[in-house]
Design a protein around this motif. Structure first.
Motif, PDB file in Angstrom:
ATOM      1  N   MET A 223       0.837  -1.282  -0.084  1.00  0.00           N
ATOM      2  CA  MET A 223      -0.060  -0.053  -0.004  1.00  0.00           C
ATOM      3  C   MET A 223       0.852   1.042  -0.046  1.00  0.00           C
ATOM      4  O   MET A 223       1.877   1.329   0.730  1.00  0.00           O
ATOM      5  N   THR A 224       0.606   2.254  -0.830  1.00  0.00           N
ATOM      6  CA  THR A 224       1.345   3.429  -0.802  1.00  0.00           C
ATOM      7  C   THR A 224       0.569   4.411  -0.495  1.00  0.00           C
ATOM      8  O   THR A 224      -0.596   4.701  -0.857  1.00  0.00           O
ATOM      9  N   LEU A 225       1.131   5.435   0.265  1.00  0.00           N
ATOM     10  CA  LEU A 225       0.510   6.426   0.719  1.00  0.00           C
ATOM     11  C   LEU A 225       0.676   7.504  -0.296  1.00  0.00           C
ATOM     12  O   LEU A 225       2.082   7.835  -0.840  1.00  0.00           O
ATOM     13  N   VAL A 226      -0.164   8.246  -0.634  1.00  0.00           N
ATOM     14  CA  VAL A 226      -0.210   9.663  -1.412  1.00  0.00           C
ATOM     15  C   VAL A 226      -0.693  10.849  -0.645  1.00  0.00           C
ATOM     16  O   VAL A 226      -1.631  10.722  -0.239  1.00  0.00           O
TER      17      VAL A 226
END
Length: 137
Positions: free
Chosen positions: A1-4
């Protein structure tokens, strides 16, 4: 999961000119509402004074009294009007806003000695007596 990270939004500046225009318009509107309310209170004060004088002193006395004017400074919770009887002498009618117990007073003012006198009147005979006290013969 990538935080933007969310995109930075442009800061919106307060439109002080628009706020000032809206504020001034609101003040003007409220001022007009208060003037209208004062005008209606003045009309009611005169009508109540005339009706009360008619009931207390009679139609002929009402006609002889002259023109009723609203008091410039009505006490809170009342309607008040006056008629000038003589220079320096006025008949004041004060009517509570609930229309109970109206009162009449003859107010005399002496400009040379800066004093005043008040006589409460409840009948035509008392009004005549107050006028005699004020110097009417």
């Amino acid at each position: 999961m990538t935080l933007v990270q969310p995109e930075a939004t442009a800061r919106k500046k307060t439109d002080t000119a628009a706020l000032l225009t809206l504020s001034l318009a609101a003040i003007a509107t409220r001022h007009e509402e208060l003037r209208e309310q004062d005008r209606q209170d003045d009309e009611r004060a005169v009508r109540h004074a005339q009706a009360t004088a008619r009931a207390k002193f009679g139609e002929e006395a009402l006609a002889a009294l002259g023109e009723w004017q609203p008091s410039p400074d009505m006490p809170e919770g009342t309607y008040q009007a006056f008629v000038e009887l003589l220079p320096g002498t006025s008949l004041i009618c004060t009517v509570p806003r609930d229309l109970s117990l109206p009162t009449f007073e003859v107010l005399g003012y002496c400009g040379s000695c800066s004093s005043h006198s008040t006589i409460v009147v409840g009948s035509l005979a008392e009004l005549a007596g107050a006028l005699r006290t004020a110097g009417v013969r």
